[in-house]
Design an enzyme around this catalytic site. Structure first.
Site, PDB file in Angstrom:
ATOM      1  N   GLY A  72      37.991 -23.690 -34.541  1.00 29.94           N
ATOM      2  CA  GLY A  72      36.628 -23.595 -35.046  1.00 29.94           C
ATOM      3  C   GLY A  72      35.711 -22.982 -34.013  1.00 29.94           C
ATOM      4  O   GLY A  72      36.096 -22.777 -32.857  1.00 29.94           O
ATOM      5  N   PRO A  73      34.485 -22.682 -34.404  1.00 32.08           N
ATOM      6  CA  PRO A  73      33.528 -22.068 -33.478  1.00 32.08           C
ATOM      7  C   PRO A  73      33.125 -23.024 -32.369  1.00 32.08           C
ATOM      8  O   PRO A  73      33.380 -24.236 -32.449  1.00 32.08           O
ATOM      9  CB  PRO A  73      32.340 -21.715 -34.387  1.00 32.08           C
ATOM     10  CG  PRO A  73      32.479 -22.616 -35.570  1.00 32.08           C
ATOM     11  CD  PRO A  73      33.934 -22.861 -35.750  1.00 32.08           C
ATOM     12  N   PRO A  74      32.507 -22.509 -31.312  1.00 31.47           N
ATOM     13  CA  PRO A  74      32.089 -23.376 -30.196  1.00 31.47           C
ATOM     14  C   PRO A  74      31.050 -24.400 -30.633  1.00 31.47           C
ATOM     15  O   PRO A  74      30.201 -24.128 -31.485  1.00 31.47           O
ATOM     16  CB  PRO A  74      31.494 -22.392 -29.177  1.00 31.47           C
ATOM     17  CG  PRO A  74      32.035 -21.053 -29.561  1.00 31.47           C
ATOM     18  CD  PRO A  74      32.225 -21.086 -31.043  1.00 31.47           C
ATOM     19  N   GLY A  75      31.122 -25.581 -30.040  1.00 27.47           N
ATOM     20  CA  GLY A  75      30.075 -26.574 -30.234  1.00 27.47           C
ATOM     21  C   GLY A  75      30.199 -27.442 -31.453  1.00 27.47           C
ATOM     22  O   GLY A  75      29.257 -28.176 -31.782  1.00 27.47           O
ATOM     23  N   VAL A  76      31.349 -27.408 -32.153  1.00 27.09           N
ATOM     24  CA  VAL A  76      31.472 -28.230 -33.360  1.00 27.09           C
ATOM     25  C   VAL A  76      32.156 -29.558 -33.064  1.00 27.09           C
ATOM     26  O   VAL A  76      32.390 -30.355 -33.980  1.00 27.09           O
ATOM     27  CB  VAL A  76      32.240 -27.475 -34.469  1.00 27.09           C
ATOM     28  CG1 VAL A  76      31.453 -26.276 -34.922  1.00 27.09           C
ATOM     29  CG2 VAL A  76      33.629 -27.072 -33.996  1.00 27.09           C
ATOM     30  N   GLY A  77      32.525 -29.825 -31.807  1.00 26.28           N
ATOM     31  CA  GLY A  77      33.048 -31.134 -31.450  1.00 26.28           C
ATOM     32  C   GLY A  77      34.548 -31.210 -31.324  1.00 26.28           C
ATOM     33  O   GLY A  77      35.117 -32.299 -31.429  1.00 26.28           O
ATOM     34  N   LYS A  78      35.214 -30.072 -31.059  1.00 28.92           N
ATOM     35  CA  LYS A  78      36.686 -30.094 -30.964  1.00 28.92           C
ATOM     36  C   LYS A  78      37.145 -30.892 -29.750  1.00 28.92           C
ATOM     37  O   LYS A  78      38.041 -31.732 -29.848  1.00 28.92           O
ATOM     38  CB  LYS A  78      37.219 -28.653 -30.887  1.00 28.92           C
ATOM     39  CG  LYS A  78      36.864 -27.786 -32.075  1.00 28.92           C
ATOM     40  CD  LYS A  78      37.524 -26.428 -31.998  1.00 28.92           C
ATOM     41  CE  LYS A  78      37.056 -25.606 -30.800  1.00 28.92           C
ATOM     42  NZ  LYS A  78      35.637 -25.271 -30.850  1.00 28.92           N
ATOM     43  N   THR A  79      36.542 -30.616 -28.594  1.00 29.45           N
ATOM     44  CA  THR A  79      36.979 -31.289 -27.363  1.00 29.45           C
ATOM     45  C   THR A  79      36.622 -32.777 -27.386  1.00 29.45           C
ATOM     46  O   THR A  79      37.442 -33.637 -27.054  1.00 29.45           O
ATOM     47  CB  THR A  79      36.339 -30.610 -26.146  1.00 29.45           C
ATOM     48  OG1 THR A  79      36.687 -29.224 -26.138  1.00 29.45           O
ATOM     49  CG2 THR A  79      36.821 -31.244 -24.861  1.00 29.45           C
ATOM     50  N   SER A 117      36.263  -6.978 -45.511  1.00 25.33           N
ATOM     51  CA  SER A 117      35.620  -7.683 -46.621  1.00 25.33           C
ATOM     52  C   SER A 117      34.272  -7.107 -47.021  1.00 25.33           C
ATOM     53  O   SER A 117      33.649  -7.604 -47.941  1.00 25.33           O
ATOM     54  CB  SER A 117      35.454  -9.164 -46.280  1.00 25.33           C
ATOM     55  OG  SER A 117      34.457  -9.339 -45.302  1.00 25.33           O
ATOM     56  N   LYS A 154      30.504 -18.028 -45.109  1.00 24.30           N
ATOM     57  CA  LYS A 154      29.707 -16.976 -45.754  1.00 24.30           C
ATOM     58  C   LYS A 154      28.766 -17.568 -46.807  1.00 24.30           C
ATOM     59  O   LYS A 154      27.619 -17.134 -46.936  1.00 24.30           O
ATOM     60  CB  LYS A 154      30.634 -15.935 -46.377  1.00 24.30           C
ATOM     61  CG  LYS A 154      31.450 -15.158 -45.346  1.00 24.30           C
ATOM     62  CD  LYS A 154      32.424 -14.184 -45.995  1.00 24.30           C
ATOM     63  CE  LYS A 154      33.217 -13.427 -44.934  1.00 24.30           C
ATOM     64  NZ  LYS A 154      34.170 -12.471 -45.529  1.00 24.30           N
TER      65      LYS A 154
END
Length: 821
Positions: free
Chosen positions: A354-361, A678, A721
């Site tokens: 996912g994109p940075p800052g979404v809470g993966k770590t 697309s 999108k």
């Protein structure tokens, strides 16, 4: 005795040098004042006063920086060098004292008086001279730096003053000591000082000679190493229990007996301990073996944490730490449930994308808390050496195990939550491919026999719960990706960001900045403004930074006005705290426009509106594409134009229209790289609008890949999108019919405000875009029939459109660029 010179003489200040009478010295003169002094001495009587500087670092010495007693010298030879400085040969004539500085502008000039030292030679002085000669002869023989012929020359000198000056020049003593001897006018005292210095130098030389002898003997030590080692073993045997090294060996053996470890590792460790017994504790090889044994005994071979299998408690922990992320939480709870039923379960390999800052770590830490495991994190960003994963072989100096084994030793347990962060940012060079080394680590069928190069024996990683994180998948090698269970984490919606800010970020920042809830109130309209116009991201990192800024501003007011002061921030006064907005909020067009279509793009930070403009110019059928587009997007534009040309009759375009016009397609924000297929139907709609003069409905956005037959192929990132379209005020979104299964991923609050129209052919796209604004144009083409639905305009092809139902892989992208995949 003193003798004054009639005229002033130029002065030459010397750095780290003292010139004595009768001494001939070559000098390299580079300072401008010194060069002028030499030149003036040549114009006069060639005499020059030579005096040493007190501090050699002074580049422009004055009266206080120069010793008052020096040597009156005569310039014997002068040579001008090509690069600027001059080389002079100066002969010392006699001691002299500076009486007065006459000038100190272009060069220094002084009045001097000669210091004469006549002395009658008596028996005592002769004895002193003989003693000095004897000491000098011993000094020359020990030092081996003075030419032995100097002994004969010195012995031939009968004048005590000349003898003292001739010897002091050859001594290796400090500048201050030489200056002291120069200032000593009485030859008797001068010889006594020289005798004292030579005695000290002779003692030093004798010590150096003894050291050289010892070093020579030590060189033979390597030839006797075996003999000495045998003696040391015998000594150690006699010492018995008092020997520290033997006690350490016993401690290692006791620790090995108590440790629960596999048979292979136990045998290898016992073998190394037996080898260590036979070595000298001071040898380099013993240090290597000892380090290896320490590593083997410190690893948690069969030591594991007690796992938490309470599903309800685990759900509470996950919900308390993170908002949303339902798929990840559901997968963790499934793992706990199966583990509770089975008892032993190999750890799954999860890949959070996912994109940075979404809470993966941070999600990895929460998984550790929820499952009762220790947590360890290793960042793989920029790692390019295979040894970082598998360790170095012990043949290398300073060898260590890889990061996997090091981290397990750090946690002290064999079943932690192991987070491999930024797995998509590894690279490869001549030292190996770390991603290939991870193939064994991240394969549940192989990692129970993971072999680290340093340990050189199998280690069981099957109980470790590996979680990897990545921002994109296309940089991860396919064999590595095949070993992981990919869970996509999309960006947060505005409502989710507001909820996260209220529940987590604002309380956290209030606590960190020493504020209470009564001190700061942030209204919802201010939060929405922060999210829309001060941040541009899928996660909440910059939202948190902005909230932290608001807290700091409020803290200043609270300190100034008292702890009871309250600050209220709304959309109106937000600009006073955060300054001017940093981003333009992505809005759709305000009115219908010809040749302008709104597309939808995916980026690393979420979805974006993508405006595509087309204009038609008189020309010869040339297609011009601008906006820093990638190869795939340019090919989509050419495919769109070819399809429009094939449908020219249906669109009411004159035959051969493309031979008389040039078509220019432009995507604004030309500094940002854009690529992906697309945007195909968006480009086709824009071209049709420009050729027919019919404006496109401003409330419609679209995404889909185009083929030459007009089929609309599936795309990726539909959720992001759709969120971008909803954020930009779009009312209707056209998307490929094969992406209908992705609609469920779009939040219900967003689906409620959008009309999502699946399309399978470009004719249907054109109908949806242009019928609202160009119905009369198409009614005229169909002999005035009333158009009620697209069946009059478009008949779907009977065969399939050639697109599979699987979600395509992500297309390539440029850093910080837009990908319309």
């Amino acid at each position: 005795m003193k003798s004054e010179l009639d005229n002033p003489v130029p002065l030459l200040a010397l750095r780290e040098l003292v010139v004595f009478p009768q001494q001939v010295v070559p000098l390299f003169v580079g300072r401008e004042k010194s060069v002028r002094a030499i030149e003036e001495s040549q114009k006069q009587n060639k005499f020059i006063m030579l005096a040493a500087q007190r501090d050699a670092r002074t580049s422009n010495p004055g009266e206080k920086d120069i010793y008052t007693i020096g040597t009156l010298g005569e310039v014997v030879q002068l040579i001008r060098l090509a690069d600027g400085p001059i080389k002079v040969l100066v002969e010392g004539k006699g001691r002299a004292r500076i009486k007065k500085f006459v000038r100190d502008d272009e060069y220094m000039e002084v009045e001097v008086e000669e210091l004469l030292s006549p002395l009658e030679v008596d028996t005592e002085l002769k004895a002193l001279m003989r003693s000095v000669n004897t000491a000098f002869e011993q000094y020359v023989k020990l030092g081996k730096k003075v030419n032995p012929e100097m002994i004969m020359q010195v012995n031939a000198i009968e004048d005590p003053s000349r003898l003292a000056d001739a010897i002091v020049v050859q001594l290796n003593i400090k500048l201050e000591d030489k200056q002291d001897i120069l200032e000593t006018v009485d030859p008797r005292q001068r010889l006594e000082k020289i005798a004292g210095h030579m005695k000290s130098e002779i003692e030093i030389l004798q010590v150096e000679k003894r050291i050289r002898g010892r070093v020579k003997k030590q060189m033979e030590k390597t030839q006797k190493e075996y003999y000495l080692n045998e003696q040391m073993r015998a000594i150690q045997k006699e010492l018995g229990d008092k020997d520290d090294f033997k006690n350490e060996i016993q401690e290692l053996e006791e620790k090995l007996r108590e440790l629960d470890m596999p048979d292979e590792a136990r045998e290898k460790t016992a073998k190394e301990i037996r080898k260590l017994k036979m070595m000298s504790p001071m040898s380099a090889e013993a240090t290597v073996v000892r380090n290896y044994v320490d590593w083997m005994l410190c690893l948690p071979w069969n030591k594991k944490s007690e796992l938490q299998t309470d599903i309800d408690k685990a759900r509470e922990v996950l919900e308390a730490d993170h908002y949303g992320l339902e798929r990840v939480k559901e997968r963790i709870l499934e793992f706990l449930a199966v583990q509770k039923l089975v008892g032993k379960l190999k750890g799954p390999i999860l890949c959070l994308v996912g994109p940075p800052g979404v809470g993966k770590t941070s999600l990895g830490k929460s998984v550790g808390r929820a499952t009762g495991r220790e947590f360890v994190r290793v960042s793989l960003g920029g790692v390019r050496d295979e040894a970082e994963i598998r360790g170095h072989r012990r043949t290398y100096i300073g060898a260590l195990p890889g990061k996997i084994i090091q981290s397990l030793k750090k946690t002290g347990t064999g079943n932690p939550v192991f987070l491999l962060d930024e797995i998509d940012k590894m690279s490869t060079d001549f030292r190996g491919d770390p991603s290939s080394a991870l193939l064994e680590v991240l394969d549940p069928e192989q990692n129970d026999t993971f072999n680290d190069h340093y340990l050189d024996c199998d280690y069981d990683l099957s109980s470790v719960l590996f979680i990897t994180t990545a921002n994109m998948l296309h940089t991860i090698p396919q064999p590595l990706m095949d070993r992981m269970e990919v869970i996509r984490i999309s960006g947060y919606t505005e409502l989710e960001k507001i909820a996260i800010a209220r529940k987590y970020l604002i309380p956290k920042q209030l606590k960190e900045n020493g504020l209470e809830e009564k001190n700061l109130k942030i209204c919802d309209d201010a939060l929405i403004e922060v999210i829309r116009r001060y941040t541009k991201e899928s996660g909440v990192r910059n939202v948190e930074r902005s909230i932290a800024t608001l807290c700091r501003k409020a803290a200043v007011e609270v300190v100034q006005k008292g702890s009871e002061h309250a600050v209220e921030i709304n959309a109106t006064n937000l600009i006073n705290f955060l300054g001017q907005p940093k981003f333009r909020f992505g809005k759709g067009e305000e009115e219908h426009q010809v040749g302008m279509a709104t597309g939808l793009a995916w980026t690393e930070v979420g979805g974006e509106l993508l405006i595509i403009e087309t204009t038609v110019l008189p020309g010869k059928g040339r297609l011009q594409i601008t906006g820093k587009l990638g190869d795939v997007m340019q090919e989509s534009a050419r495919a769109a134009l070819s399809y429009v040309r094939s449908r020219g009759d249906m669109l009411g375009l004159p035959r051969g229209f493309y031979d008389k016009v040039d078509i220019h397609v432009h995507v604004p924000e030309g500094g940002i790289p854009k690529d992906g297929p697309s945007a195909g139907i968006t480009i086709a709609s824009s071209i049709v609008s420009a050729l027919t003069g019919i404006p496109i409905d401003k409330e419609i956005a679209m995404t889909g890949e185009i083929t030459l037959r007009g089929a609309v192929l599936p795309i990726g990132g539909l959720k992001e999108k759709a969120l971008a379209g909803h954020r930009g005020g779009i009312k209707k979104i056209l998307f490929p019919r094969d992406n209908e299964n992705d609609i469920d991923d779009i939040p219900a609050t967003v689906r409620k405000d959008l009309e999502l129209v699946p399309v399978s052919h470009v004719d249907q796209v054109i109908f949806e875009c242009l019928m609202c604004t160009g119905a009369k144009h198409f009614e005229k083409l169909l002999d005035g029939k009333q158009l009620r639905d697209e069946k009059f305009f478009y008949e779907a092809p009977k065969s399939g459109n050639g697109a599979g139902g699987e979600e395509p892989e992500e297309k390539g992208q440029s850093s910080s660029g837009v990908v319309t995949h």
